[in-house]
Design a protein around this motif. Structure first.
Motif, mmCIF file in Angstrom:
data_model
loop_
_atom_site.group_PDB
_atom_site.id
_atom_site.type_symbol
_atom_site.label_atom_id
_atom_site.label_comp_id
_atom_site.label_asym_id
_atom_site.label_seq_id
_atom_site.Cartn_x
_atom_site.Cartn_y
_atom_site.Cartn_z
ATOM 1 N N LEU A 225 0.820 -1.211 0.000
ATOM 2 C CA LEU A 225 0.000 0.000 0.000
ATOM 3 C C LEU A 225 0.859 1.268 0.000
ATOM 4 C CD1 LEU A 225 -2.798 -0.959 2.575
ATOM 5 C CD2 LEU A 225 -2.945 -0.969 0.076
ATOM 6 N N LEU A 226 2.063 1.158 0.511
ATOM 7 C CA LEU A 226 2.940 2.327 0.586
ATOM 8 C C LEU A 226 3.469 2.732 -0.784
ATOM 9 C CD1 LEU A 226 4.965 1.439 3.814
ATOM 10 C CD2 LEU A 226 3.047 3.043 3.586
ATOM 11 N N ASP A 227 3.387 1.828 -1.759
ATOM 12 C CA ASP A 227 3.874 2.145 -3.102
ATOM 13 C C ASP A 227 3.086 3.288 -3.736
ATOM 14 O OD1 ASP A 227 5.718 0.126 -2.848
ATOM 15 O OD2 ASP A 227 4.506 -1.363 -3.913
ATOM 16 N N SER A 228 1.814 3.399 -3.379
ATOM 17 C CA SER A 228 0.965 4.435 -3.979
ATOM 18 C C SER A 228 0.552 5.506 -2.958
ATOM 19 C CB SER A 228 -0.292 3.800 -4.589
ATOM 20 O OG SER A 228 -1.009 3.062 -3.612
ATOM 21 N N TYR A 229 1.201 5.500 -1.800
ATOM 22 C CA TYR A 229 0.862 6.465 -0.752
ATOM 23 C C TYR A 229 1.934 7.544 -0.679
ATOM 24 C CZ TYR A 229 -0.349 8.315 3.845
ATOM 25 O OH TYR A 229 -0.695 9.147 4.884
ATOM 26 N N GLU A 230 1.505 8.802 -0.686
ATOM 27 C CA GLU A 230 2.448 9.922 -0.625
ATOM 28 C C GLU A 230 2.730 10.284 0.830
ATOM 29 O OE1 GLU A 230 2.954 14.494 -2.360
ATOM 30 O OE2 GLU A 230 1.348 13.182 -3.089
ATOM 31 N N LEU A 231 3.927 10.021 1.269
ATOM 32 C CA LEU A 231 4.304 10.251 2.656
ATOM 33 C C LEU A 231 4.569 11.729 2.917
ATOM 34 C CD1 LEU A 231 6.857 7.321 3.032
ATOM 35 C CD2 LEU A 231 4.626 7.434 4.151
ATOM 36 N N SER A 232 4.127 12.215 4.062
ATOM 37 C CA SER A 232 4.472 13.563 4.501
ATOM 38 C C SER A 232 5.884 13.520 5.079
ATOM 39 C CB SER A 232 3.486 14.028 5.571
ATOM 40 O OG SER A 232 3.666 13.273 6.764
ATOM 41 N N PRO A 233 6.533 14.671 5.274
ATOM 42 C CA PRO A 233 7.876 14.663 5.881
ATOM 43 C C PRO A 233 7.918 13.944 7.223
ATOM 44 C CG PRO A 233 7.402 16.802 4.924
ATOM 45 C CD PRO A 233 6.133 16.018 4.830
ATOM 46 N N ALA A 234 6.886 14.161 8.049
ATOM 47 C CA ALA A 234 6.846 13.486 9.354
ATOM 48 C C ALA A 234 6.716 11.983 9.172
ATOM 49 C CB ALA A 234 5.680 14.019 10.188
ATOM 50 N N GLU A 235 5.890 11.568 8.231
ATOM 51 C CA GLU A 235 5.701 10.135 7.993
ATOM 52 C C GLU A 235 6.971 9.482 7.447
ATOM 53 O OE1 GLU A 235 0.899 9.814 7.099
ATOM 54 O OE2 GLU A 235 2.246 10.570 5.532
ATOM 55 N N LYS A 236 7.706 10.198 6.624
ATOM 56 C CA LYS A 236 8.981 9.668 6.124
ATOM 57 C C LYS A 236 9.939 9.409 7.290
ATOM 58 C CE LYS A 236 8.784 11.848 1.555
ATOM 59 N NZ LYS A 236 9.372 12.868 0.647
ATOM 60 N N LYS A 237 9.982 10.347 8.225
ATOM 61 C CA LYS A 237 10.846 10.194 9.395
ATOM 62 C C LYS A 237 10.394 9.000 10.227
ATOM 63 C CE LYS A 237 12.396 12.603 13.568
ATOM 64 N NZ LYS A 237 12.274 13.845 14.390
ATOM 65 N N TRP A 238 9.087 8.891 10.456
ATOM 66 C CA TRP A 238 8.557 7.769 11.237
ATOM 67 C C TRP A 238 8.849 6.437 10.551
ATOM 68 C CZ3 TRP A 238 3.192 10.514 11.798
ATOM 69 C CH2 TRP A 238 3.281 11.495 12.786
ATOM 70 N N LEU A 239 8.696 6.409 9.234
ATOM 71 C CA LEU A 239 8.918 5.160 8.500
ATOM 72 C C LEU A 239 10.378 4.726 8.618
ATOM 73 C CD1 LEU A 239 7.729 2.941 6.765
ATOM 74 C CD2 LEU A 239 8.174 4.352 4.742
ATOM 75 N N ASP A 240 11.294 5.681 8.566
ATOM 76 C CA ASP A 240 12.708 5.351 8.747
ATOM 77 C C ASP A 240 12.940 4.751 10.134
ATOM 78 O OD1 ASP A 240 13.387 6.203 6.219
ATOM 79 O OD2 ASP A 240 13.957 8.232 6.866
ATOM 80 N N GLU A 241 12.275 5.329 11.150
ATOM 81 C CA GLU A 241 12.411 4.813 12.512
ATOM 82 C C GLU A 241 11.842 3.401 12.613
ATOM 83 O OE1 GLU A 241 10.403 7.608 14.962
ATOM 84 O OE2 GLU A 241 11.868 9.217 14.672
ATOM 85 N N ILE A 242 10.701 3.187 11.974
ATOM 86 C CA ILE A 242 10.053 1.875 11.999
ATOM 87 C C ILE A 242 10.936 0.824 11.319
ATOM 88 C CG2 ILE A 242 8.085 0.549 11.102
ATOM 89 C CD1 ILE A 242 6.441 3.200 11.437
ATOM 90 N N LYS A 243 11.506 1.213 10.190
ATOM 91 C CA LYS A 243 12.375 0.275 9.456
ATOM 92 C C LYS A 243 13.603 -0.087 10.283
ATOM 93 C CE LYS A 243 11.062 1.595 4.740
ATOM 94 N NZ LYS A 243 11.508 2.244 3.479
ATOM 95 N N SER A 244 14.170 0.902 10.972
ATOM 96 C CA SER A 244 15.360 0.637 11.784
ATOM 97 C C SER A 244 15.017 -0.270 12.959
ATOM 98 C CB SER A 244 15.966 1.941 12.293
ATOM 99 O OG SER A 244 15.077 2.602 13.178
ATOM 100 N N GLU A 245 13.794 -0.127 13.487
ATOM 101 C CA GLU A 245 13.365 -0.977 14.600
ATOM 102 C C GLU A 245 13.154 -2.412 14.156
ATOM 103 O OE1 GLU A 245 9.810 0.827 15.992
ATOM 104 O OE2 GLU A 245 10.785 2.695 16.616
ATOM 105 N N ASN A 246 12.871 -2.613 12.881
ATOM 106 C CA ASN A 246 12.581 -3.942 12.371
ATOM 107 C C ASN A 246 13.808 -4.651 11.807
ATOM 108 O OD1 ASN A 246 9.394 -4.700 12.090
ATOM 109 N ND2 ASN A 246 9.700 -2.472 12.132
ATOM 110 N N ARG A 247 14.953 -4.018 11.867
ATOM 111 C CA ARG A 247 16.174 -4.655 11.348
ATOM 112 C C ARG A 247 16.713 -5.679 12.336
ATOM 113 N NH1 ARG A 247 18.703 1.030 9.279
ATOM 114 N NH2 ARG A 247 17.477 1.208 7.373
#
Length: 247
Positions: A225-247
């Protein structure tokens, strides 16, 4: 909204349309339902609606005559010349989505054609319907269950149907993301605790938590679903945090 269903088994709809939100929608005059046994529109004494396919093959095919005759009575254009949407339930159709539900919820009348047997005469697809819709990549014995799913999904979006007008807006998929987790009392159930932020009373922090958890749930369960979703600057930051937590 007026909803008509062409089916060989109208009794299947009694419990669904007469219960829960769909019943309340009818009581509030937001929707009205009409089921029609299209066998009654057959032009032969045996009221048959199917026949063997030309060229041979397994199964029976739904004939065009009963469907065309039924639609001529049920799906007539309005005085303004607007024709209702006529939806064929079909595993070959467009995959049903929340976006499609929102689109259909803006119509004044929907007509559902529920078939059985091996398939439909192709002229029904080409000349009688406006939409072909599938609820998933699997095959059912008929279109009735698919029609019920779509009707439920659409009617709950009509104005005044749900008690809270924000409910359909916050649903999973409506925003493009899956919905955030929910909690209710008690705050501590068998040692399983509600996140502190939800008890803080700080509405700004609560909203940020919900947005981030919605993003987290989408990333973990439906990353496509994220492929077609336009992330806001805050959401981009959160997504980076989420990805780092899942590594």
């Amino acid at each position: 909204m007026r909803i008509d269903v062409l089916t060989l088994f109208p009794e299947m709809f009694e419990g669904v349309l007469g219960s829960s939100i769909l019943k309340k929608a009818a009581e509030k005059k937001a929707a009205e339902y009409h089921t029609h046994n299209f066998r009654e529109f057959s032009d032969n004494k045996h009221q048959s609606v199917d026949d063997y396919p030309y060229g041979g093959g397994a199964g029976m095919v739904l004939k065009p005559q009963p469907i065309f005759d039924a639609l001529e009575q049920i799906a007539a254009p309005t005085l303004e010349g607007k024709k209702p949407r006529v939806i064929l339930l079909c595993p070959q159709g467009e995959r049903f989505t929340q976006k499609k539900a929102e689109e259909l919820a803006r119509e004044e009348q929907l007509v559902f054609v529920c078939g059985h047997y091996e398939g439909y005469d192709e002229r029904i697809r080409e000349f009688a319907v406006t939409d072909e819709i599938s609820i998933g990549d699997f095959v059912l014995t008929g279109g009735e269950l698919g029609a019920m799913v779509i009707i439920d999904s659409v009617v709950r979006l009509l104005p005044g149907v749900l008690g809270n007008e924000d409910s359909p807006v916050l649903d999973s998929y409506s925003s493009g993301l899956l919905e955030h987790p929910h909690y209710t009392r008690p705050a501590d159930f068998r040692g399983m605790k509600v996140p502190d932020v939800l008890l803080s009373g700080n509405h700004k922090h609560i909203e940020e938590w919900r947005q981030k958890e919605s993003l987290r749930r989408t990333f973990e369960r439906r990353p496509d679903l994220l492929d077609s979703y336009e992330l806001s600057p805050a959401e981009k930051k959160w997504l980076d945090e989420i990805k780092s937590e899942n590594r």
